[in-house]
Design a protein around this motif. Structure first.
Motif: not given
Length: 180
Positions: A58-59, A118-121, A144-147
């Protein structure tokens, strides 16, 4: 008469001239204003992701190598017979973007994609799903990578009032009405 603002959101400028014979319009002034807006929002977006720290879901994304920050560029198209050219595009890997370095993905498995997306979704753990794969079956959150936060829209929202005021003043300087 001139008004600025839109109650439904977005930007809206209305200029009305009564009793004028002709109106001279200088495109260069408005084009320069769009360039200045692009530079400013590009700088703000880069600053939002240039803090050297890890990021939480979220950041805004953290700064690792700086490639994402350098990839943000802006583009003001030139006018043609089909389009007036009154717009600015600001995005990572902006085609023909000014002040940007192309975001090159490393070679190897899992590198075929657009990293800011990938960072956004976000990316789910075990992205290749099988019949027996259940979300979060291995424990944890399932990401794995949270949005992360959308730093581009946050930079635009941060400069919204300044952008409207800049365009309004540029239009006021660019339009020269001649009385009857």
């Amino acid at each position: 008469m001139a008004t600025l603002g839109n109650p439904q959101g977005g930007s809206y400028v209305h200029v009305d001239f009564q009793g004028m014979k002709t109106i001279d319009f200088n495109r260069r002034i408005v084009h320069r204003a769009f360039s200045k807006i692009g530079q400013t929002i590009q700088k703000d977006a880069r600053n939002r992701i240039s803090q050297r720290h890890g990021s939480k879901p979220g950041e805004d994304p953290g700064y690792w190598s700086g490639a994402t920050a350098r990839s943000i560029g802006y583009y003001v198209p030139t006018a043609s017979k089909n389009r007036p050219g009154f717009m600015v595009k600001i995005a990572p890997n902006q085609k023909r973007g000014k002040g940007m370095t192309p975001l090159k993905l490393h070679q190897g498995p899992g590198s075929s994609g657009f990293y800011p997306a990938y960072l956004f979704y976000g990316v789910r753990r075990g992205a290749v799903r099988t019949k027996s794969h259940h979300k979060g079956a291995s424990g944890g959150s399932g990401w794995r990578i949270a949005p992360r936060g959308n730093y581009m829209t946050a930079a635009l929202a941060n400069k919204k009032y300044w952008t409207e005021r800049m365009l309004f003043n540029a239009l006021r300087r660019a339009v020269k009405p001649e009385p009857i």
